[in-house]
Motif scaffolding. Structure first.
Motif, PDB file in Angstrom:
ATOM      1  N   MET A 224       0.821  -1.218   0.000  1.00  9.42           N
ATOM      2  CA  MET A 224       0.000   0.000   0.000  1.00  9.42           C
ATOM      3  C   MET A 224       0.852   1.265   0.000  1.00  9.42           C
ATOM      4  N   VAL A 225       1.824   1.315   0.903  1.00  8.51           N
ATOM      5  CA  VAL A 225       2.667   2.513   0.991  1.00  8.51           C
ATOM      6  C   VAL A 225       3.555   2.631  -0.237  1.00  8.51           C
ATOM      7  N   ARG A 226       4.182   1.547  -0.628  1.00  6.10           N
ATOM      8  CA  ARG A 226       5.123   1.582  -1.757  1.00  6.10           C
ATOM      9  C   ARG A 226       4.442   2.019  -3.054  1.00  6.10           C
ATOM     10  N   GLU A 227       3.179   1.592  -3.233  1.00  2.19           N
ATOM     11  CA  GLU A 227       2.466   1.948  -4.456  1.00  2.19           C
ATOM     12  C   GLU A 227       1.680   3.247  -4.314  1.00  2.19           C
ATOM     13  N   GLY A 228       1.841   3.931  -3.184  1.00  8.97           N
ATOM     14  CA  GLY A 228       1.233   5.233  -3.014  1.00  8.97           C
ATOM     15  C   GLY A 228      -0.255   5.220  -2.737  1.00  8.97           C
ATOM     16  N   LYS A 229      -0.791   4.077  -2.324  1.00  5.50           N
ATOM     17  CA  LYS A 229      -2.218   4.006  -2.018  1.00  5.50           C
ATOM     18  C   LYS A 229      -2.526   4.624  -0.661  1.00  5.50           C
ATOM     19  N   ILE A 230      -1.565   4.599   0.245  1.00  9.89           N
ATOM     20  CA  ILE A 230      -1.625   5.344   1.505  1.00  9.89           C
ATOM     21  C   ILE A 230      -0.250   5.974   1.711  1.00  9.89           C
ATOM     22  N   PHE A 231      -0.155   6.862   2.684  1.00 10.71           N
ATOM     23  CA  PHE A 231       1.111   7.511   2.976  1.00 10.71           C
ATOM     24  C   PHE A 231       1.774   6.852   4.190  1.00 10.71           C
TER      25      PHE A 231
END
Length: 270
Positions: A224-231
């Motif tokens: 999620m974080v790596r793909e920018g879906k969350i920060f």
């Protein structure tokens, strides 16, 4: 025998062991054999459409669930919701943790709210009850029957998940998630979404059991974080611990400075 009607009763109404809860109503025997739920009948659009015209009337039933919930819970003290698997056996280590957690929360000045069922929920209710605290259970109508456990002081049975979820969020100051399944995940991500979007503030979410939750946390971080879906800062919305004392401390620290006795639900906009 004269006066002995047990056999006739069993033949006519089915086994006395067949008991279901339909919202506030309890049914036995043949009347208990319908396995559909109010949620299912509301959301299922297949089949004949004549029932669609009854939907406006269902609003009144939904409204009644909110009214009954707000009325019953309006005077509860500050509380923490504890979630976890209904399938946790009494002799499992998670059950003992839930029991200790319930007692520790009471000692810290909180009531304990659970889904009211067996397993981890029962453990937390039991710990709270044994510690002399306020033990609350918010049950839900399910196709497989699940009664409120015996350690609940104040119990409510809901037909609709969305009404029940509102009560958990409105009357809880924090969520603690013991190892659980889809239901626990549902409550976890519901709370995360509300906190992330600012619908509720100062709301700690504690995952208990690093061994159980580490895979999920790693996936959130690595995907999620790596793909920018969350920060990256969104990860700070979650705390993971293996300590009952630390779980309670995280909650107390988050609410430090709150006025004593104020209900968390009164601090939010509804």
């Amino acid at each position: 025998m004269p006066g002995d009607t047990s056999s006739a009763s069993d033949d006519r109404f089915g086994s006395r062991d067949d008991v279901v809860q339909r919202g506030p109503v309890q049914l036995r025997g043949d009347r208990a054999r319908d396995t559909t739920t109010r949620d299912q009948r509301l959301l299922d659009r297949r089949g004949p459409s004549d029932w669609v015209h009854t939907d406006p009337w269902r609003v009144l039933r939904i409204q009644s669930e909110f009214i009954e919930g707000f009325d019953a819970l309006a005077e509860v003290p500050r509380a923490v919701a504890v979630f976890g698997s209904a399938r946790t056996p009494v002799d499992h280590p998670d059950y003992e943790i839930g029991r200790r957690l319930g007692a520790a929360l009471v000692e810290a000045g909180y009531a304990v709210v659970t889904g009211g069922g067996p397993g981890a929920m029962e453990a937390a209710n039991r710990g709270a009850c044994e510690a002399g605290g306020f033990s609350i259970g918010l049950g839900i109508e399910l196709p497989f029957e699940q009664r409120l456990n015996e350690w609940v002081d104040l119990g409510l049975n809901f037909r609709y998940f969305f009404a029940r979820k509102t009560m958990f969020v409105k009357y809880s100051q924090a969520f603690v998630c013991l190892p659980g399944g889809f239901g626990t995940m549902d409550e976890l991500f519901e709370a995360l979404t509300l906190v992330q979007t600012g619908k509720i503030t100062r709301f700690p979410i504690v995952l208990f059991g690093s061994g159980y939750w580490s895979g999920l946390i790693e996936w959130i971080r690595a995907t999620m974080v790596r793909e920018g879906k969350i920060f990256e800062p969104d990860l700070d919305l979650l705390s993971v611990t293996d300590s009952v004392e630390e779980a309670v401390q995280i909650i107390r620290e988050a609410h430090r400075g709150d006025e004593e006795g104020i209900l968390y639900g009164e601090e939010t906009s509804w």
